[in-house]
Each structure stands twice: as structure tokens, then as C-alpha cells.
Design a protein around this motif. Structure first.
Motif, mmCIF file in Angstrom:
data_model
loop_
_atom_site.group_PDB
_atom_site.id
_atom_site.type_symbol
_atom_site.label_atom_id
_atom_site.label_comp_id
_atom_site.label_asym_id
_atom_site.label_seq_id
_atom_site.Cartn_x
_atom_site.Cartn_y
_atom_site.Cartn_z
ATOM 1 N N ARG A 1 0.814 -1.207 0.000
ATOM 2 C CA ARG A 1 0.000 0.000 0.000
ATOM 3 C C ARG A 1 0.856 1.269 0.000
ATOM 4 N N SER A 2 2.048 1.167 0.595
ATOM 5 C CA SER A 2 2.862 2.371 0.764
ATOM 6 C C SER A 2 3.681 2.744 -0.461
ATOM 7 N N VAL A 3 3.571 1.945 -1.531
ATOM 8 C CA VAL A 3 4.283 2.339 -2.749
ATOM 9 C C VAL A 3 3.686 3.667 -3.228
ATOM 10 N N PRO A 4 4.535 4.670 -3.451
ATOM 11 C CA PRO A 4 4.020 6.017 -3.776
ATOM 12 C C PRO A 4 3.103 6.000 -4.994
ATOM 13 N N SER A 5 2.012 6.734 -4.886
ATOM 14 C CA SER A 5 1.039 6.701 -5.982
ATOM 15 C C SER A 5 1.617 7.337 -7.241
ATOM 16 N N THR A 6 2.569 8.247 -7.079
ATOM 17 C CA THR A 6 3.163 8.863 -8.285
ATOM 18 C C THR A 6 3.880 7.820 -9.123
ATOM 19 N N THR A 7 4.576 6.896 -8.428
ATOM 20 C CA THR A 7 5.269 5.825 -9.160
ATOM 21 C C THR A 7 4.279 4.988 -9.933
ATOM 22 N N ILE A 8 3.171 4.665 -9.252
ATOM 23 C CA ILE A 8 2.179 3.818 -9.906
ATOM 24 C C ILE A 8 1.570 4.534 -11.104
ATOM 25 N N GLU A 9 1.255 5.811 -10.897
ATOM 26 C CA GLU A 9 0.660 6.573 -12.017
ATOM 27 C C GLU A 9 1.620 6.642 -13.194
ATOM 28 N N ALA A 10 2.885 6.887 -12.860
ATOM 29 C CA ALA A 10 3.874 7.014 -13.931
ATOM 30 C C ALA A 10 3.957 5.742 -14.755
ATOM 31 N N THR A 11 3.980 4.574 -14.045
ATOM 32 C CA THR A 11 4.098 3.325 -14.795
ATOM 33 C C THR A 11 2.781 2.944 -15.446
ATOM 34 N N ASP A 12 1.661 3.353 -14.814
ATOM 35 C CA ASP A 12 0.358 3.076 -15.419
ATOM 36 C C ASP A 12 0.243 3.745 -16.778
ATOM 37 N N SER A 13 0.817 4.941 -16.864
ATOM 38 C CA SER A 13 0.685 5.689 -18.117
ATOM 39 C C SER A 13 1.365 4.934 -19.257
ATOM 40 N N ALA A 14 2.248 3.995 -18.916
ATOM 41 C CA ALA A 14 2.867 3.187 -19.965
ATOM 42 C C ALA A 14 1.935 2.069 -20.422
ATOM 43 N N GLY A 15 0.739 2.018 -19.821
ATOM 44 C CA GLY A 15 -0.267 1.073 -20.297
ATOM 45 C C GLY A 15 -0.116 -0.334 -19.762
ATOM 46 N N GLN A 16 0.306 -0.492 -18.503
ATOM 47 C CA GLN A 16 0.487 -1.841 -17.979
ATOM 48 C C GLN A 16 -0.830 -2.388 -17.438
ATOM 49 N N THR A 17 -0.931 -3.702 -17.401
ATOM 50 C CA THR A 17 -2.089 -4.334 -16.775
ATOM 51 C C THR A 17 -1.868 -4.306 -15.259
ATOM 52 N N SER A 18 -2.942 -4.597 -14.515
ATOM 53 C CA SER A 18 -2.783 -4.523 -13.068
ATOM 54 C C SER A 18 -1.854 -5.635 -12.566
ATOM 55 N N TRP A 19 -1.833 -6.756 -13.266
ATOM 56 C CA TRP A 19 -0.922 -7.850 -12.898
ATOM 57 C C TRP A 19 0.533 -7.409 -13.078
ATOM 58 N N GLN A 20 0.791 -6.732 -14.219
ATOM 59 C CA GLN A 20 2.143 -6.217 -14.445
ATOM 60 C C GLN A 20 2.522 -5.195 -13.383
ATOM 61 N N ARG A 21 1.536 -4.346 -13.042
ATOM 62 C CA ARG A 21 1.812 -3.315 -12.056
ATOM 63 C C ARG A 21 2.225 -3.969 -10.741
ATOM 64 N N LEU A 22 1.482 -5.014 -10.382
ATOM 65 C CA LEU A 22 1.767 -5.697 -9.121
ATOM 66 C C LEU A 22 3.152 -6.341 -9.164
ATOM 67 N N ARG A 23 3.422 -7.041 -10.257
ATOM 68 C CA ARG A 23 4.626 -7.847 -10.307
ATOM 69 C C ARG A 23 5.887 -7.008 -10.539
ATOM 70 N N LYS A 24 5.739 -5.962 -11.369
ATOM 71 C CA LYS A 24 6.931 -5.204 -11.768
ATOM 72 C C LYS A 24 7.167 -3.989 -10.879
ATOM 73 N N VAL A 25 6.097 -3.475 -10.256
ATOM 74 C CA VAL A 25 6.261 -2.232 -9.503
ATOM 75 C C VAL A 25 5.988 -2.431 -8.011
ATOM 76 N N GLN A 26 4.759 -2.862 -7.687
ATOM 77 C CA GLN A 26 4.377 -2.865 -6.274
ATOM 78 C C GLN A 26 5.186 -3.861 -5.450
ATOM 79 N N LEU A 27 5.288 -5.106 -5.907
ATOM 80 C CA LEU A 27 6.017 -6.100 -5.116
ATOM 81 C C LEU A 27 7.506 -5.772 -4.983
#
Lengths: 678, 332
Positions: free
Chosen positions: A243-269
Motif C-alpha cells: 500500500r505504501s508504494v508512492p502513488s506517483t510511481t504507480i501513475e507514472a508506470t500506469d501511463s505506460a499502459g500496464q495491466t494490473s498484474w504487471q503493475r503488481l509484479r513489476k512495480v508494487q512487489l
């Protein structure tokens, strides 16, 4: 009557509010007013409607609980769910037994396990070297050799195996739940958190019998009860990390069009990795603290010799395996911590990977030799027998005897003072007031201290306590918890400040605090009983030994965290040491102190069941009774639920009172709640 | 670079030395294969008539003594593989139905468990009553020896009120303290105290360890103590304890728990076994069925374990060696 009760609102006991804030009474003054009124009401009504329940009496609800359990037991041969869980238990058992034949018990027809102590130690040291460096490798070597040297090789390996299997399953179940906790809404979050609270505060004795029913005796029951207790820290802490992963990081990588699974595996975890390791670490510690409880259902491990010595009143015999549990805890704690730091370094490219691989490959050669030898040579397979364990046990026994003889008189006096001055008056107020008076007073205190946020859960919990029919016992347990917490906080303030101000004291005390937290309470119960007899005070002392280390560490860290420039500044104005502590260091570490008090309360409460075994009666006794006599199971379960309700109530009040202090909300700073016992 | 190389060379050399030393040292050992062979032969000889014997070990020393003596005989004479399982009573009984527990060698009377598991009492039939084991449980009110010596009249309940004040503690609220024990034991002390009009309050120690410690300290420091205690119990070999006389037990005087005003009856201790196991062809069934010994026998083995610090296995083996005729009688 009411006219008599009404006037004392202007109680003389109410202390004058500090002149600095003339308009608003501070919260503690309001709290004192509430207590003052309560005392006056108590004086006129004590002894009425206390809802006392006799030793072998039950309420309808408690009988229903017993009946329910009997019905489940009677259906065990036909119930498909039990068939399923039993199969699950069989798998756990097979996994544990396979590991045991590998490293801890003779694999028939071999007279020894497949791999002897030398091979196991060599492999463990190599792993230590691989994940965390040579210092840890040395620590691992010393720990493993000490398991054999003190004569508990096979029990130590069993405990490691059970811990390993339970923690593996905990990771399998826990990580998906942690992800859920880390990505769900705020409401979902608080629901999951409350469920985790229940898991962690429910005394194990309550669910030990059902676990045996569903999963069978021995290793399977040990794995399951360890799992239940060890799972919550992982879910809570790893979830917090995600939960504490900064939302800016998530937004930045989301803009690259990742799926939520990719977001979890490549960024959040990956970004939460460090916190996840902390969670894993806490899970391992929690698993170890279940060792002695698991021994009650023939769970293999170091808990068995501890328990066996307990029923022979052999303090030394319990001390040696107890200390080995501490050794194992310290080893695993330092290893996981160092491993996470090392992997952090490696991820940043600070380690020469090629060099490391070569070192590990070279080091693997003697490991293989050791493995091979431990299969074929007796001396390398079974740890050579020696007399160290028994002689340490004897020394501990004679020391205990001397200590009890030398200090028996002084401790008696101390016990009587605390009992007369603190326990008896408080218990009388809480437990001898009519239940509605006590309930009103607790609600008023919750409101005063924590506002509406605290009042809501308090009302719900009090209703629950009333319904489960053990109100009087609950109030006695609450009293002992409070008295214990007062003692814990006195110690925390004295030793915490001392440790923060003197590095040498800190170095000296930390290992002792670690030991106090991880050593099974059964080890020190008998000396406590010899000193204080079977009394409520004994239970409180046992609780303080367990709860004080956490509180002391929190206060020490808090005070040490006060910026040195602030302290310097106060010194330059000519403040004395006393002023420096009371006016600068303590006020500035208020958050940590509140957290320490919160943890102290919960840790004390978690020792309620131990208390029941040393003469404290109340809820702890009810739980032990329920575990010991099948016809009392319902009452024991009701007592367990009541302990959970008290725990949640105290926690919510303390947290609301701390004004949502950020520290209290950070679960990485929230050690696991409960003891090895319960 | 040069430095690391040198370091490597040194490391490699050190490893080589260590390896050589260990290999040389290893030549001293080497009987694992022989023993494996021996074990295989023995297993073939025994023919597996007995198989596994799952022996529950309830948490008190007397029980441990009985369990290990039976287990040792089963292992040595019948070639059984004995699995000792440390369990409380309730859990042991649950294990009868699942095959995890075969034998409970000492049962102090659990009507509720019998009702659940013994067929003739209305249970599911997973447990079978295997008769008495020869030990007799004596439950009563005890005082430490020194107290009985200095105040001999204390051994009659009628004189207890005279001393009530001396028994008061921080827990008993002005009345005399009567120390109750482990929750799992059969007890009616509150009722007895009420019905005999004694000025005492029952305070539960919560466990056997707590009770034993209390009596030990009381004897050592000449403190006043009265409480629930029992025989056989190894501590009787270490400190003197005297029983206080209560109104004698008569049939039916404990039928209504709230009205009890008499002494506890002597309890013949019993054996309970798993029904499935008792119907199997294991040769250990006969042994367990025949097993019978006295309180003195049990106290002796218990004293080996506690006072002499022997392991339960060694203590049992010693007794078995010293008492061949008794053992032969069980093997019948």
C-alpha cells in the motif's frame, strides 16, 4: 439514592487544571473526574450486580458452544469438511516427517537420519554465507553447534522443520491476502485488519482442541496452530508495504499502459520488498513463539523438553531448551534482516557478483565433503554426546534455589505492597461495581480519552463481553492487565531513557530484552511461583517479563530518535539532566511512549492464560479449564472471545487517544501481539 | 586484482587443508552401515507381529513412569515400534478414533469423555475400557509435614477454623486460603468447605507445577498451606505431606456436587485403549490388558525420573531389569 450520588461531580480529588490552559480541561483531568465519580458510585453500590459466575457454572450461550463442539466431534467420520482438512493435515504430517527422516530422526533401518549434524550445519552455514555474508555464516555455525552441544540436536531440527513448513504455507496463503490488503479499499482494509486482530489475540488453547479434531495430532496440529498465529504479521506488514508504494510511481508506470498484474509484479512487489521481508521476519518469530504450545498436542520441537521439564518442576531442564529457542530466534532474526540488507545492496550493484559466485562455489566443496561424511560416519551423523546440557541445567537449578532462598523474604513484601496498594483497590473498583456502572465508566473514559472514534468500538466490545457471560472474570483480567501495564511503563521509562542516553547500557540490555521476549514463559514460571506463590501478582510479574522488553525498546528508540540538536539546544540553556529528560526528551518522544503503552497493554493481556496457570484465576483460568475438561470447552471459548474483545477495545481506545499518531499506524512498528502462550 | 588473487589462493589452500584433515579424521568412524544391516536383520526376525504402538503420555510423572515401563517391555520383548505422544487427556481420547493414540495407561476418571467415546456409555465406541492398572488414586486435603508436627490437631477438619487466619494470603481476602489445583482434576472443595462451615476460600493454583512448588516452599520455609493433593505423586518421596481427615466417604455422598460434605473416594486408576487397536492382532494388546502394578512400583520409577534425573527410558529399563517376574506375568 440518586441525590446522594449526584453531588460528587465536584470531587475534591480532581486535581487543579494547569493554569496555562484555563479554558479547556486537559483530557487526563476529565479522566480523573470520571474516575472520581466512579469511586463515589462504587462506594454506595459495590457488590451488587457484579455478574459473578461460579467456578463450574455456565450460561446458556456457553453450553450452546460446548454442544456445538460436541456435535462437530460426533460428526467427524461423516463430515466431508473434516475429511478434507484431515487429508490436509496428513499432507502436513508427511512433509514434516519426510524432513525429519532427512535430518532429525533415524530413518529406519538406518540408525541415524539421512544427513547428520555435520552435513546439516555445513549446508546451513553455506546458506547463511550465500544470503547474508560471512558474519551471519559464523552466527549460524555457532547456533547449530550449540543445538548439538547442549544435547537437543533432534528437537532443534524438529522445531526448524515445523517453522519452515508453517512459514512456507504462511507465505503461500499470506502473500495473496497481503496483495488483497494492499490494494483493497479502506473499508475492506479495516475489515481484514479486525479479522487479523482476532486471529492474533484469540488464545491458542481455545482453538487447539478443534485443530486436533480437524487436522489430527502431532506435526499437523503443530503446523496449523503455528500457521494461524504466524500468518497475520505477514499479511499485515506486507500489505502495508504494498500500500505504501508512492502513488506517483504507480501513475507514472500506469501511463505506460500496464495491466494490473504487471503493475503488481513489476512495480508494487519489488518496491515493497524490504517491508515484505520485515513481515516474513515477524512471521518466523511468531512461529517460534508457538513452539511450547504446539508441544501440548505432541508437536515436535524444542517445546517438548520445555514442557516435560515443567511438569517435573525442573527449572534447569526447561531453561536449556528454552535458551536454544532464543538462540534459534536470534539466528533467524539476524539472518533474515541481514539477508534483506544484502539483497538491497546486491540490487544496487554494490556487490561484485562474479566474485561472490566464486566464493560460494569454492565454499561448496567442504560442504559436500561434510554432507558425504555425515552420511557414512557415526561421529558426523549423531552429535557426540557430552555433559554440557545437564551440567548447565544443574547450575541453573542450584542458582534458582539459592536465589529463591536469598530473596524469598523481600519478594514477599513487595508482592504484598503491590497487591494491597494497586491490585486489590483496582479490582474492587472494576469488578465489584455493578456491571452497568463499570460499563458506563469505561465508556466515559473511552469518550474522554479517544473521542467518538474510541467510543464506538468500546460499546460494541462491552456488549460482547456482557453477552458471553464472563463479565466479572473479564474485569479481574482487565485489572491485572492494567496493573501490569503500569509496572511495564515504569520500567520502560526508566530503562528506555537510560538505554537511549548510554550506548553501553543499550548494548548490554538488548540481548536480555530479546531473550525476555522469545524465551517460553514456562521456563521462568517455576522460579516465579517459588518466589511469589500461586497469586495474581505472579501472573502479573510473568506478564511484565514478557511485555516490558517491547515497551523498553520502543521508548529507547523513541528517545534516541529525538534530534541531537534539540537536546544540545536545551543543554546550552543550562538545563539539568532531569529537566533535559522530562522537558525535552520525553515530551518529544510522546508518540513512541503511547505506542509502548499500547503494546504493553496487549502483551500483558496475551499473558492472561499463563496467569491462569499460576493462580491468577479469571479469564485465563477459564481458558485453561476449557482446554483441560471437555465439558467446559464452551466456557473456555467464551473466555477466549472475551479476551479478544478486551484486546480490541484497549487497542482502539489507545490508538484513538494517540490522535492517530503515525507510528501507531505503521504495522512494521507493531510487533506481533501475543505471547507464545495462550 | 593481485590482492584478491592472493586471497583466493590462500582461501583455496585453506579449504584443501580442512578437507584433508576432515577426511583423515573421518577414517576413525564408520559403523553406520553395519548398524543399518543389523536393524534390517532384526526387523526381519521380529516379523512385525506387534507393529506400531501409539502410547499417549499425559503430563505428569507417574503417568510417564507407567507409559514408559509398558513401552519398554513392548519394545524389548515384543519388538514393537513405540511412539510416545505427549498429550493432555482430552486430546488423547480424541486420538482413539483416528488411530493416532492406541493406549491411555492411567485414567483418573473422565465421565464426560467416556460419555462421548465409550459405546456402553452412549459414545461413538472408539474407546474401550481395559480395566484397572493396579494404581489407586488417593485425593485429599494435605498440609506440609512440619505443620502436622507442630499442630497435630490440624489433621482433623473440625479444628481447621481455629487456624483459618494463619492460612490467609494476599489472595484469600481475609479468610484462610485453600489451594485448589489443576482445572482438569476432579474436585468439590468449594462445596465441602461451604457445607462443613469452614472459613476458607478456594484459590486455584491453575496447574500441577504451581501446586507442587507451593508445597515445596511451604515445607522448606515453614509456611502455612493447605490444599488439594493426591497420591501417587513423586513429590511424596521428597517432602512429607500429611492428609487432613474429612468426614468419611460413603456411597452416593458425592452425587450432588453442590451438597458434597465428605472425603474423596479412593479411585482405582484405569486403562483405556482404542477399540480398533484392541481388536487388531498386535501382540502388545495382551501386554496392555495384563499390565498391573502398585503405587509403590510407580513411585519408584517416578523417583528415578525426578530425584535421580534419569530419562524416562532409562528409568523404565532399570525397573524392568530389576523386576523380571512382574514383567513375565504381564507377558503371560
Amino acid at each position: 439514592m440518586t441525590t446522594v450520588v449526584a453531588p460528587p461531580r465536584a470531587e475534591a480529588k480532581e486535581p487543579p487544571p494547569p493554569p496555562a490552559e484555563p479554558r479547556h480541561l486537559p483530557r487526563w483531568a476529565w479522566a480523573l473526574i470520571v474516575i472520581g465519580v466512579w469511586i463515589v458510585v462504587w462506594a454506595f453500590t459495590k457488590g451488587q450486580d457484579t455478574l459473578t459466575l461460579g467456578a463450574r457454572e455456565h450460561t446458556q450461550l456457553q453450553n450452546d458452544l460446548t454442544e456445538f463442539r460436541n456435535a462437530v466431534l460426533a460428526s467427524r467420520d461423516t463430515n466431508p469438511f473434516i475429511q478434507f482438512t484431515y487429508q490436509l493435515g496428513e499432507w502436513f504430517k508427511e512433509a514434516v516427517e519426510w524432513c525429519q527422516r532427512m535430518i532429525s530422526i533415524p530413518d529406519f533401518p538406518r540408525p541415524v537420519p539421512q544427513i547428520g549434524w555435520l552435513g546439516v550445519t555445513a549446508v546451513a552455514v553455506w546458506i547463511g554465507l550465500a544470503v547474508a555474508g560471512w558474519r551471519i555464516a559464523l552466527l549460524v555455525a555457532a547456533s547449530f553447534v550449540s543445538f548439538g552441544l547442549f544435547g537437543y540436536w533432534s528437537d532443534s531440527m524438529d522445531l526448524l522443520i515445523v517453522t519452515f513448513v508453517s512459514v512456507s504455507v504462511a507465505v503461500l496463503i499470506g502473500m495473496p491476502l497481503a496483495v488483497l490488503l494492499g490494494t483493497t479499499s479502506r473499508l475492506g482494509n479495516s475489515i481484514i485488519n479486525t479479522i487479523l486482530d482476532i486471529f492474533q489475540t484469540m488464545p491458542t488453547f481455545v482453538y487447539l482442541l478443534p485443530i486436533v479434531l480437524f487436522f489430527g495430532i502431532g506435526a499437523s496440529a503443530a503446523v496449523v496452530c503455528t500457521l494461524i498465529y504466524a500468518l497475520p504479521p505477514l499479511i499485515r506488514i506486507a500489505g502495508h508495504g504494498i500500500r505504501s508504494v508512492p502513488s506517483t510511481t504507480i501513475e507514472a508506470t500506469d501511463s505506460a499502459g500496464q495491466t494490473s498484474w504487471q503493475r503488481l509484479r513489476k512495480v508494487q512487489l519489488p518496491m515493497a520488498r524490504k517491508t515484505i521481508v520485515v513481515g516474513l521476519n515477524q512471521t518466523i518469530m511468531a512461529a517460534l513463539s508457538m513452539a511450547t504450545i504446539a508441544a501440548y498436542v505432541d508437536g515436535p520441537g524444542l517445546g517438548q523438553p520445555v514442557l516435560q521439564s515443567l511438569f517435573k518442576n525442573d527449572v534447569g531442564g526447561a531453561f536449556v531448551p528454552g535458551m536454544l529457542i532464543v538462540v534459534m530466534a536470534v539466528m533467524l532474526d539476524r539472518t533474515t534482516t541481514a539477508a534483506s540488507e544484502a539483497s538491497e545492496k546486491a540490487a544496487r550493484g554494490r556487490i561484485n557478483m562474479r566474485q561472490r559466485r566464486i566464493v560460494l562455489a569454492v565454499a561448496a566443496v567442504p560442504v559436500l565433503v561434510a554432507l558425504w561424511m555425515s552420511r557414512f560416519y557415526t561421529w558426523a551423523a549423531a552429535f557426540p554426546e557430552n555433559n554440557l546440557g545437564p551440567s548447565v541445567a544443574d547450575a541453573v537449578n542450584s542458582f534458582t534455589e539459592w536465589f529463591v532462598d536469598a530473596f524469598g523474604g523481600a519478594t514477599e513484601w513487595f508482592k504484598n505492597v503491590i497487591t494491597e496498594a494497586l491490585i486489590n483497590p483496582m479490582q474492587s473498583l472494576l469488578a465489584e461495581s455493578p456491571w452497568y456502572v463499570t460499563a458506563t465508566a469505561i465508556m466515559a473514559l473511552a469518550l474522554v480519552l479517544g473521542g467518538l472514534r474510541a467510543l464506538m468500538p468500546t460499546v460494541i466490545c462491552l456488549i460482547g463481553i456482557y453477552i458471553f457471560g464472563l463479565w466479572h472474570d473479564a474485569m479481574i483480567t482487565l485489572t491485572m492487565t492494567m496493573v501490569g501495564t503500569v509496572l511495564v511503563m515504569v520500567m520502560a521509562l526508566v530503562f528506555g531513557v537510560w538505554m537511549a542516553r548510554r550506548k553501553s547500557v543499550d548494548l548490554l540490555l538488548r540481548p536480555l530484552l530479546d531473550a525476555g521476549q522469545t524465551i517460553p514463559p514456562f521456563v521462568y514460571l517455576i522460579p516465579m511461583l517459588a518466589l511469589f506463590g500461586p497469586t495474581r501478582f505472579t501472573a502479573i510479574v510473568a506478564g511484565v517479563i514478557y511485555a516490558a522488553p517491547v515497551a523498553i525498546k520502543l521508548v529507547a528508540d523513541g528517545v534516541a530518535g529525538v534530534s541531537s540538536s534539540t537536546v544540545e539546544a536545551s543543554r546550552s540553556t543550562g538545563a539539568t539532566t532531569w529537566q533535559e529528560i522530562t522537558k525535552v526528551q520525553l515530551p518529544m518522544s510522546k508518540g513512541s511512549i503511547v505506542l509502548a503503552a499500547n503494546q504493553g497493554l496487549l502483551f500483558m493481556l496475551s499473558m492472561a492464560v499463563i496467569g491462569g496457570m499460576v493462580g491468577a484465576g479469571a479469564l485465563g483460568y477459564d481458558v485453561v479449564l476449557g482446554f483441560s475438561r471437555s465439558e467446559e470447552w464452551g466456557k473456555g471459548a467464551a473466555a477466549g472471545i472475551t479476551i479478544v474483545l478486551i484486546g480490541i477495545m484497549l487497542d482502539r481506545i489507545a490508538r484513538a487517544a494517540a490522535n492517530q499518531d503515525p507510528i501507531t499506524h505503521n504495522p512494521t512498528r507493531r510487533p506481533w501481539w501475543r505471547s507464545s502462550m495462550g | 586484482m593481485r590482492n584478491t588473487r592472493n586471497g583466493w589462493m590462500r582461501g583455496a589452500r585453506a579449504v584443501a587443508v580442512v578437507a584433508c584433515v576432515t577426511v583423515v579424521a573421518a577414517c576413525g568412524g564408520g559403523s553406520i552401515e553395519e548398524q543399518t544391516q543389523a536393524n534390517e536383520d532384526q526387523a526381519a526376525e521380529a516379523g512385525g507381529e506387534c507393529g506400531d504402538l501409539n502410547m499417549a503420555v499425559n503430563p505428569w510423572v507417574g503417568y510417564e513412569a507407567s507409559a514408559y515401563v509398558v513401552g519398554t517391555v513392548a519394545q524389548e520383548e515384543l519388538g514393537c515400534t513405540v511412539n510416545y505422544k505427549d498429550l493432555k487427556e482430552d486430546v488423547s481420547w480424541q486420538g482413539f478414533g483416528t488411530g493416532e493414540v492406541d493406549v491411555v495407561i492411567e485414567d483418573w476418571g473422565h465421565p464426560d469423555l467416556e460419555k462421548k467415546f465409550v459405546e456402553s456409555k452412549g459414545g461413538d465406541g472408539s474407546a474401550t475400557d481395559f480395566g484397572e492398572n493396579g494404581n489407586v488414586g488417593i485425593i485429599g486435603w494435605y498440609v506440609p509435614g512440619w505443620l502436622a508436627e507442630e499442630h497435630p490437631d490440624i489433621l482433623d477438619y473440625k479444628n481447621l477454623n481455629k487456624y483459618a487466619k494463619d492460612f490467609a494470603t494476599s489472595e484469600s481476602g481475609g479468610q484462610g486460603q485453600f489451594l485448589g489445583s489443576d482445572p482438569s482434576y476432579v474436585q468439590f472443595d468449594e462445596a465441602i468447605i461451604d457445607n462443613l462451615g469452614l472459613d476458607f476460600k478456594v484459590v486455584f493454583s491453575g496447574g500441577e507445577a504451581a501446586t507442587i512448588t507451593a508445597f515445596e516452599q511451604a515445607q522448606k520455609n515453614k509456611e502455612w498451606l493447605i490444599g488439594y493433593f493426591w497420591e501417587p505423586q513423586y513429590i511424596h518421596a521428597e517432602i512429607p505431606l500429611e492428609q487432613v481427615k474429612l468426614p468419611p466417604y460413603t456411597d452416593g455422598c458425592q452425587d450432588v456436587p453442590a451438597k458434597v460434605a465428605c472425603a474423596y473416594p479412593d479411585t482405582p486408576l484405569k486403562k483405556f485403549v482404542s477399540t480398533d487397536w484392541s481388536e487388531s492382532d498386535s501382540t502388545a494388546v495382551g501386554l496392555v490388558k495384563n499390565f498391573k502394578w502398585t503405587n509403590d512400583d510407580q513411585n519408584l520409577v517416578a523417583a528415578y525420573i525426578t530425584s535421580d534425573g534419569m530419562s524416562p527410558e532409562d528409568a523404565a529399563a532399570k525397573w524392568v531389569k530389576d523386576n523380571p517376574d512382574k514383567v513375565q506375568a504381564w507377558l503371560g
